[in-house]
Design a protein around this motif. Structure first.
Motif, PDB file in Angstrom:
ATOM      1  N   LEU A  60       0.823  -1.213   0.000  1.00  0.00           N
ATOM      2  CA  LEU A  60       0.000   0.000   0.000  1.00  0.00           C
ATOM      3  C   LEU A  60       0.860   1.266   0.000  1.00  0.00           C
ATOM      4  N   ALA A  61       1.967   1.228   0.734  1.00  0.00           N
ATOM      5  CA  ALA A  61       2.850   2.398   0.780  1.00  0.00           C
ATOM      6  C   ALA A  61       3.424   2.690  -0.602  1.00  0.00           C
ATOM      7  N   ARG A  62       3.840   1.647  -1.315  1.00  0.00           N
ATOM      8  CA  ARG A  62       4.377   1.872  -2.668  1.00  0.00           C
ATOM      9  C   ARG A  62       3.274   2.375  -3.594  1.00  0.00           C
ATOM     10  N   ALA A  63       2.088   1.793  -3.505  1.00  0.00           N
ATOM     11  CA  ALA A  63       0.974   2.251  -4.348  1.00  0.00           C
ATOM     12  C   ALA A  63       0.680   3.722  -4.079  1.00  0.00           C
ATOM     13  N   ASP A  64       0.655   4.106  -2.825  1.00  0.00           N
ATOM     14  CA  ASP A  64       0.339   5.495  -2.482  1.00  0.00           C
ATOM     15  C   ASP A  64       1.457   6.448  -2.899  1.00  0.00           C
ATOM     16  N   ASP A  65       2.706   5.984  -2.868  1.00  0.00           N
ATOM     17  CA  ASP A  65       3.810   6.813  -3.362  1.00  0.00           C
ATOM     18  C   ASP A  65       3.657   7.079  -4.859  1.00  0.00           C
ATOM     19  N   LEU A  66       3.255   6.053  -5.606  1.00  0.00           N
ATOM     20  CA  LEU A  66       3.026   6.229  -7.038  1.00  0.00           C
ATOM     21  C   LEU A  66       1.891   7.222  -7.284  1.00  0.00           C
ATOM     22  N   ARG A 122       2.535  -9.115  -6.276  1.00  0.00           N
ATOM     23  CA  ARG A 122       2.306  -9.644  -7.616  1.00  0.00           C
ATOM     24  C   ARG A 122       0.833  -9.967  -7.816  1.00  0.00           C
ATOM     25  N   VAL A 123       0.336  -9.738  -9.039  1.00  0.00           N
ATOM     26  CA  VAL A 123      -1.011 -10.157  -9.409  1.00  0.00           C
ATOM     27  C   VAL A 123      -0.962 -10.602 -10.862  1.00  0.00           C
ATOM     28  N   THR A 124      -1.715 -11.650 -11.197  1.00  0.00           N
ATOM     29  CA  THR A 124      -1.655 -12.209 -12.543  1.00  0.00           C
ATOM     30  C   THR A 124      -3.016 -12.722 -12.981  1.00  0.00           C
ATOM     31  N   ASN A 125      -3.212 -12.759 -14.296  1.00  0.00           N
ATOM     32  CA  ASN A 125      -4.395 -13.423 -14.853  1.00  0.00           C
ATOM     33  C   ASN A 125      -4.041 -14.770 -15.455  1.00  0.00           C
ATOM     34  N   GLY A 126      -2.770 -15.170 -15.312  1.00  0.00           N
ATOM     35  CA  GLY A 126      -2.316 -16.469 -15.793  1.00  0.00           C
ATOM     36  C   GLY A 126      -1.861 -16.492 -17.235  1.00  0.00           C
ATOM     37  N   ALA A 127      -1.973 -15.376 -17.946  1.00  0.00           N
ATOM     38  CA  ALA A 127      -1.532 -15.349 -19.347  1.00  0.00           C
ATOM     39  C   ALA A 127      -0.013 -15.493 -19.411  1.00  0.00           C
ATOM     40  N   PRO A 128       0.506 -16.302 -20.348  1.00  0.00           N
ATOM     41  CA  PRO A 128       1.950 -16.526 -20.403  1.00  0.00           C
ATOM     42  C   PRO A 128       2.744 -15.278 -20.815  1.00  0.00           C
ATOM     43  N   LEU A 129       2.107 -14.389 -21.574  1.00  0.00           N
ATOM     44  CA  LEU A 129       2.749 -13.133 -21.965  1.00  0.00           C
ATOM     45  C   LEU A 129       1.819 -11.979 -21.612  1.00  0.00           C
ATOM     46  N   GLY A 130       2.350 -10.981 -20.944  1.00  0.00           N
ATOM     47  CA  GLY A 130       1.549  -9.815 -20.588  1.00  0.00           C
ATOM     48  C   GLY A 130       0.522 -10.094 -19.516  1.00  0.00           C
ATOM     49  N   GLY A 131       0.793 -11.063 -18.658  1.00  0.00           N
ATOM     50  CA  GLY A 131      -0.204 -11.445 -17.661  1.00  0.00           C
ATOM     51  C   GLY A 131       0.208 -11.239 -16.221  1.00  0.00           C
ATOM     52  N   VAL A 132       1.300 -10.516 -15.983  1.00  0.00           N
ATOM     53  CA  VAL A 132       1.793 -10.323 -14.616  1.00  0.00           C
ATOM     54  C   VAL A 132       2.097  -8.849 -14.389  1.00  0.00           C
ATOM     55  N   ARG A 133       1.680  -8.351 -13.228  1.00  0.00           N
ATOM     56  CA  ARG A 133       2.009  -6.985 -12.810  1.00  0.00           C
ATOM     57  C   ARG A 133       2.320  -7.004 -11.328  1.00  0.00           C
ATOM     58  N   THR A 134       2.910  -5.895 -10.843  1.00  0.00           N
ATOM     59  CA  THR A 134       3.042  -5.768  -9.397  1.00  0.00           C
ATOM     60  C   THR A 134       1.666  -5.446  -8.820  1.00  0.00           C
ATOM     61  N   LEU A 135       1.410  -5.949  -7.634  1.00  0.00           N
ATOM     62  CA  LEU A 135       0.147  -5.645  -6.969  1.00  0.00           C
ATOM     63  C   LEU A 135       0.083  -4.156  -6.623  1.00  0.00           C
ATOM     64  N   SER A 136       1.193  -3.618  -6.154  1.00  0.00           N
ATOM     65  CA  SER A 136       1.214  -2.195  -5.784  1.00  0.00           C
ATOM     66  C   SER A 136       0.959  -1.304  -6.996  1.00  0.00           C
ATOM     67  N   GLY A 137       1.598  -1.613  -8.124  1.00  0.00           N
ATOM     68  CA  GLY A 137       1.379  -0.833  -9.327  1.00  0.00           C
ATOM     69  C   GLY A 137      -0.042  -0.969  -9.845  1.00  0.00           C
ATOM     70  N   THR A 138      -0.613  -2.154  -9.683  1.00  0.00           N
ATOM     71  CA  THR A 138      -1.982  -2.375 -10.150  1.00  0.00           C
ATOM     72  C   THR A 138      -2.980  -1.648  -9.257  1.00  0.00           C
ATOM     73  N   ILE A 139      -2.699  -1.587  -7.962  1.00  0.00           N
ATOM     74  CA  ILE A 139      -3.534  -0.772  -7.070  1.00  0.00           C
ATOM     75  C   ILE A 139      -3.497   0.682  -7.536  1.00  0.00           C
ATOM     76  N   ALA A 140      -2.294   1.184  -7.843  1.00  0.00           N
ATOM     77  CA  ALA A 140      -2.168   2.562  -8.315  1.00  0.00           C
ATOM     78  C   ALA A 140      -2.929   2.754  -9.624  1.00  0.00           C
ATOM     79  N   HIS A 141      -2.844   1.774 -10.526  1.00  0.00           N
ATOM     80  CA  HIS A 141      -3.553   1.851 -11.800  1.00  0.00           C
ATOM     81  C   HIS A 141      -5.063   1.952 -11.585  1.00  0.00           C
ATOM     82  N   GLU A 142      -5.605   1.034 -10.786  1.00  0.00           N
ATOM     83  CA  GLU A 142      -7.066   1.027 -10.578  1.00  0.00           C
ATOM     84  C   GLU A 142      -7.521   2.245  -9.782  1.00  0.00           C
TER      85      GLU A 142
END
Length: 222
Positions: A60-66, A122-142
Motif C-alpha cells: 500500500l505504501a508503494r501504491a500510495d507513493d506512485l 504480484r497479481v496475474t491473470n495467468g496469461a503466459p505473456l503480458g499477464g503479470v504486474r506488481t500488486l502495488s502498481g496495479t492498485i495505483a492503476h485502478e
C-alpha cells in the motif's frame, strides 16, 4: 394459456431477481463472505488468504507513493481492495472482465484483483505473456481510474479514448503488464491484443504530457 402466462411472469420475476442478486454481489464484494479482512486506515482489504499486515503495508505504501506523483491524487479516500485467488469468487465478481488482471466497476469504490500474492507484490491473470504486474502498481492503476472519474466525472471518464483511459493509469503506475522484451512476440502472436493498447497508451500519454508541460487537465480535456 393462463398457466403459460403465469409461468412467464414467474420466469421474468426470477430472472429479474437473479440480475439484482448478481449486480449486488458485483458491486458489494463482501457479500461473497471473504474469509479474511484487514483494515489499514481508510483502506479495507478483503482476501481469500491470511493477510500479512507488514507485507500489505509495504504494498500500500508503494501504491500510495506512485499515486502521490499524480496532480489529481486525493489522499484519504475510503477504498476496498478485494484480493482473490482467481477461483469462484473471481468468476462471480469479474463477469464481463474475467481475463483481466484487475478492474474497478464504474461508480464503485471496490478494486478487484485476480490471482494475488501480497508477499511477492504480484497479481496475474495467468496469461503466459503480458499477464503479470506488481500488486502495488496495479492498485495505483485502478485507483487512478477512480481519481480520473472523481476529477472529470464517471461518464466523461468512460468516454475517454482507450489510449488515455488506460494509458494514464499505467503512466501513474509506472508499468504495464508487457515487458519490453515480450512486445515483439505479442505483436507477432496477436497484433490486436488489448494489452498492447495499454503499452502504447502509456507511451503516448508520456509523450503528450511532455508536450503540454505536464498538464493532466489538458490531457483529459483535449
Amino acid at each position: 394459456m393462463a398457466q403459460v402466462a403465469v409461468i412467464r411472469r414467474w420466469a421474468a420475476r426470477i430472472a429479474c431477481g437473479g440480475a439484482i442478486l448478481v449486480a449486488g454481489v458485483v458491486h458489494v464484494p463482501a457479500a461473497l463472505a471473504f474469509p479474511y479482512r484487514a483494515d489499514f486506515g481508510r483502506t479495507a482489504v478483503l482476501s481469500e488468504r491470511p493477510i500479512d499486515r507488514a507485507a500489505m503495508g509495504r504494498v500500500l505504501a508503494r501504491a500510495d507513493d506512485l499515486l502521490a506523483a499524480s496532480p489529481i491524487n486525493r489522499s484519504g479516500l475510503s477504498r476496498q481492495l478485494v484480493l482473490t485467488d482467481g477461483g469462484w469468487r473471481w468468476d462471480m465478481l469479474s463477469i464481463g472482465a474475467r481475463s483481466s488482471i484487475a478492474f474497478r466497476r464504474p461508480f464503485a469504490h471496490a478494486l478487484i484483483f485476480n490471482r494475488s500474492s501480497v508477499a511477492a507484490d504480484r497479481v496475474t491473470n495467468g496469461a503466459p505473456l503480458g499477464g503479470v504486474r506488481t500488486l502495488s502498481g496495479t492498485i495505483a492503476h485502478e485507483m487512478t481510474h477512480w481519481l480520473v472519474a472523481e476529477h472529470i466525472g464517471e461518464w466523461a471518464a468512460l468516454r475517454l479514448p482507450l489510449w488515455k483511459r488506460e494509458g494514464y493509469p499505467d503512466y501513474v503506475a509506472q508499468e504495464t503488464s508487457i515487458r519490453p522484451e515480450d512486445e515483439a512476440m505479442i505483436r507477432k502472436l496477436d497484433p490486436d491484443a488489448r494489452v498492447l493498447a495499454y503499452y502504447e497508451g502509456r507511451r503516448r500519454v508520456a509523450a503528450e504530457l511532455a508536450r503540454n508541460g505536464g498538464s493532466v487537465d489538458a490531457l483529459l480535456r483535449d
